[in-house]
Design a protein around this motif. Structure first.
Motif, short mmCIF file in Angstrom:
data_model
loop_
_atom_site.label_atom_id
_atom_site.label_comp_id
_atom_site.label_asym_id
_atom_site.label_seq_id
_atom_site.Cartn_x
_atom_site.Cartn_y
_atom_site.Cartn_z
N ASP A 136 -9.36 -61.30 -32.30
CA ASP A 136 -8.53 -62.44 -32.66
C ASP A 136 -8.42 -62.62 -34.17
OD1 ASP A 136 -11.23 -62.95 -32.76
OD2 ASP A 136 -11.06 -65.05 -32.16
N ARG A 137 -9.05 -61.73 -34.94
CA ARG A 137 -9.05 -61.87 -36.39
C ARG A 137 -7.74 -61.38 -36.99
NH1 ARG A 137 -15.19 -59.88 -38.11
NH2 ARG A 137 -16.31 -61.53 -36.99
N GLU A 138 -7.12 -62.23 -37.78
CA GLU A 138 -5.84 -61.93 -38.38
C GLU A 138 -5.91 -60.71 -39.31
OE1 GLU A 138 -1.80 -62.41 -38.86
OE2 GLU A 138 -3.16 -63.49 -37.50
N ARG A 185 -4.60 -57.39 -37.94
CA ARG A 185 -3.29 -57.40 -37.27
C ARG A 185 -2.56 -56.07 -37.42
NH1 ARG A 185 -0.32 -60.39 -34.54
NH2 ARG A 185 -1.85 -62.07 -34.70
#
Length: 219
Positions: A173-175, A178
């Motif tokens: 979930d860590r940007e 991405r």
């Protein structure tokens, strides 16, 4: 005496509820966190289950899902090593792990069984570390992304997946990762998220599994 004991118990429960600690007590003595071994892992600062056996430092929902679907004939490559390496080695044919921290590597390598190999590779972003999976010359059913330089690791690991191979990406979930997620999406991967508690810590996290239509986990 029995009536008195019941009254004392009721009083104690009332006080615990007033202090908002009764729910914690129930979780401690018989709730899901206890069954998962979270309290023990928190106390010992180790990724272990209720009986002290090593488990991956992934979310508990992800561990439960993976444990039901892996097979003894599978091979796994890990970026990052530790309790997870021991857990995988008990369940699959072969585990190969890559670790950048020399001291941590030394503490783990002495514990692994014969079907697990741990390599120490100093960290250089874009360097030998992220290329280690392809340097093995092998194909893996599962590549676990839980180390450093994760985007480059995934970029170099796609070609090292066996047919039906999947990525297990912790903290998915860590940007900051991405670019790596999009790289996989562009190559036909889908993502399923497992959100929940993790061993040792009290925070919520996410473990993602990236898979294609035909995959070894039967998703």
């Amino acid at each position: 005496m029995a009536v008195f004991s019941k009254q004392v118990k009721k009083l104690i429960i009332g006080v615990m509820k007033a202090l908002d600690i009764y729910s914690i007590y129930l979780l401690r003595v018989g709730g899901v966190p206890r069954e998962d071994g979270w309290f023990r892992s928190f106390r010992e600062e180790r990724s272990v289950d209720l009986d002290g056996n090593p488990i991956p430092w992934l979310t508990y929902p992800a561990i439960a899902f993976i444990a039901r679907r892996i097979r003894p004939d599978m091979s796994v490559f890990e970026y990052g090593c530790g309790s997870s390496t021991l857990w995988w080695a008990q369940r699959v044919k072969e585990v190969v792990a890559c670790e950048h921290d020399r001291e941590w590597y030394r503490s783990v390598v002495t514990k692994v069984p014969d079907n697990a190999t741990v390599h120490h590779v100093p960290l250089e972003y874009g360097g030998e570390y992220c290329h280690k999976v392809s340097a093995t010359g092998k194909k893996f059913d599962i590549v676990v992304v839980d180390g450093r330089d994760r985007v480059n690791c995934v970029r170099n690991a796609v070609g090292s997946l066996a047919p039906g191979g999947v990525f297990i990406w912790d903290n998915s979930d860590r940007e900051e990762y991405r670019e790596g997620y999009q790289l996989l999406f562009d190559q036909g991967f889908k993502k399923i998220e497992f959100t929940g508690m993790i061993p040792i810590m009290s925070c919520r996290s996410e473990t993602g599994i990236f898979y294609r239509q035909e995959n070894c986990l039967g998703i």
